[in-house]
Every structure is written in C-alpha cells, then in structure tokens.
Scaffold this active site. Structure first.
Site, short mmCIF file in Angstrom:
data_model
loop_
_atom_site.label_atom_id
_atom_site.label_comp_id
_atom_site.label_asym_id
_atom_site.label_seq_id
_atom_site.Cartn_x
_atom_site.Cartn_y
_atom_site.Cartn_z
CG ASP A 21 -2.07 0.91 1.20
OD1 ASP A 21 -1.93 1.98 0.57
OD2 ASP A 21 -3.11 0.60 1.79
CG HIS A 47 -3.34 5.03 -0.46
ND1 HIS A 47 -3.41 3.76 -0.98
CD2 HIS A 47 -4.01 5.83 -1.33
CE1 HIS A 47 -4.08 3.79 -2.12
NE2 HIS A 47 -4.48 5.04 -2.36
CB SER A 83 -4.14 -2.46 3.45
OG SER A 83 -3.39 -1.97 2.40
#
Ligand code: B12
Length: 219
Positions: free
Chosen positions: A58, A60, A111
């Site tokens: 991930d 982000h 995630s």
C-alpha cells in the site's frame, strides 16, 4: 492522480501551518524574544513513542502523515517508517525503537488482510504494544472481527481509530493511568460488534437456505 496531488499539496501546507504554530507557541512562551527560540522546537521528554507504518503493498500515506504530525505536535515521538512496510520491517523497527504503540495505516482492500498478518506476527513474537488500525478502508467491524482476535489482550489492545483527531485521545488513554478501564470498555464494545456480525451472518445464511421459515418467523 490529480486528486492525489491536491491532497499531497494540502498535506504539505498543513505541516507548514502546524510547524509555524509550534514555533509561534515557543515565541509566546519565551516572552516574545525570537533569539530565545530553542534550536529544536520539540522538548526532549516525550509523552510516549509511536511507530507509524503503511502496510505492505500500500502506497497511501497522506492520512498516516497527518496522524504523525498531530501526535508529534502533542509531544509524542513518532517513528514513521513509511509506506509498503513489510511485516518483518514493522516488527523489527518496533523492537529497535522500543515504541509504546504501533500504528498501521492502509487504504486498499488487500491492506486489511495484511493488518491481520501483522497482528498474528506481533502475537507470535510476544509483543506487548497496543496496535492502532487506521485508514479509509479500515473499520471498527473489521478491526473487531478480523484483527482483534489475533492480538487483543487487556495489556495490548487493538483499536480502530477513525481519524487523526481521535489519535491523541486514544494514545493518551492507552499510556495513561486509566488504561485498564479504557481498554475494558473497548473490549466490551468489540465483543458486541463481533456478536452483531455473527448474528448477521447467521441470519443471512438462514435467509438464503430457508427464506420461507424466516419470512413466517418475522410475521
Ligand atoms: C490520494 C489517493 C491516492 C494517491 C496516494 C498518494 C499518497 N501519497 O498517499 C495515489 C494516486 C498514489 C493512489 C494510488 C492508488 N490508489 Co488511491 N486513493 C487516493 C484517495 C483519492 C485519497 C486517499 C487519502 O489520502 N485520503 C485522505 C486521508 C487523510 O484519509 P485517510 O488515509 O483515510 O486517513 C485518515 C484516517 O483514516 C486516519 N488514519 C489513516 N491512517 C491511520 C493510521 C493510524 C495508526 C491512525 C491512528 C489513523 C489513521 O487518519 C487520517 C486523518 O484523519 C482515495 C479515495 C478516497 N476518497 O479516500 C483513493 C483510494 C484509497 N485509492 C484506491 C486505489 C484502488 C488505488 C490504486 C490501487 C489505484 C491503481 N489502480 O493504481 C493505487 C494504490 C497502489 C497501492 N499499491 O497502494 C481506492 C481503494 C479501494 C479499495 N478499497 O481497495 C480508493 C478508495 C479510490 C477508489 N474509490 O477506488 N491513491
């Protein structure tokens, strides 16, 4: 992509504003004498140490960064180890920095599973730190049903944190004198959420298998 850039820019602006606020705080505190400003704006004694990581796979990090800034501004030492952090790295750094709390961030569906993996490994490794779960795709339900059973104890609970503004309250409660009461409340709340989830699953299965019985029972 453009939304991402806009969010990243606003994040930078937020950090700058917060830094100005900290500096101004010291300015006011030091009686307005700019030359008295300490070289390091943060005091040496921290309320606690928090590890922050976006889980494996991930990228982000906007939300995680906001949480890190908010905690930093409230006198917590934050070790932000970045994005795409493997489970091994998270465990290794938590040990190395001897943190009080571990925070995981994740915004994509995979995630959610990765967080379960981390919780399992923390448990296997005998870790004692509370685990915070955050990021737009996470939820109280997922934390209670999937992550908590793998790690939650009264000593090291697993807590879903909806947004950055809640992070200071949660962290200070976990490191404060009333941790026991706070964690017991969360435990009860998560038990209820899990029960609700189990009942829903049972009812859905029943509806699929015996729709007529369910219909008659409901009348
Ligand atoms: C910006 C963004 C990007 C940027 C990320 C830039 C960056 N540096 O972070 C870029 C363009 C790189 C990107 C890429 C991708 N993205 Co994207 N992205 C977004 C977007 C638009 C905003 C996310 C965001 O930053 N929100 C703002 C922050 C502040 O919110 P937040 O992270 O939830 O954080 C808050 C709380 O949750 C909490 N919090 C967060 N973390 C933590 C941790 C702890 C410990 C605590 C206490 C609290 C906490 O505090 C924060 C502040 O209050 C969302 C859509 C949306 N509206 O959410 C999609 C979104 C998350 N992306 C999505 C997808 C699919 C992708 C890609 C897979 C796209 C692709 N096909 O390539 C890739 C991901 C690649 C990868 N492997 O990770 C999907 C995820 C869907 C899903 N459920 O899987 C979303 C939901 C868009 C969508 N509707 O489809 N993305």
């Amino acid at each position: 992509m453009q939304r991402g850039r806009i969010l990243k820019n606003s994040m930078k602006a937020t950090i700058q504003i917060l830094q100005v606020r900290v500096t101004l705080g010291y300015y006011v505190f030091s009686g307005g004498i700019i030359t008295d400003l300490p070289r390091q704006p943060y005091p040496c004694h921290y309320e606690g140490k928090v590890l922050m990581a976006t889980v494996k796979g991930d990228v982000h990090d906007i939300g995680k960064n906001i949480v890190a800034v908010v905690l930093g501004c409230n006198n917590y030492k934050v070790y932000d180890i970045g994005v795409m952090c493997s489970c091994e790295l998270i465990l290794e750094k938590a040990k190395e920095y001897n943190v009080d709390i571990i925070g995981l961030s994740g915004l994509i569906t995979p995630s959610l599973d990765e967080m379960v993996v981390v919780a399992k490994e923390l448990s296997k490794g005998g870790f004692k730190q509370p685990l915070l779960i955050g990021g737009a795709t996470t939820s109280k339900m997922h934390t209670a049903v999937k992550v908590s059973p793998n790690y939650f104890t009264l000593e090291h609970p697993v807590i879903h944190v909806l947004d950055a503004s809640r992070s200071v309250t949660v962290v200070s409660s976990l490191l404060g004198e009333n941790k026991g009461d706070y964690v017991t409340d969360i435990m009860e709340e998560y038990d209820e959420v899990s029960m609700l989830h189990t009942n829903c699953k049972f009812e859905c299965a029943l509806i699929l298998q015996h729709p007529i019985i369910v219909f008659i029972n409901r009348r």
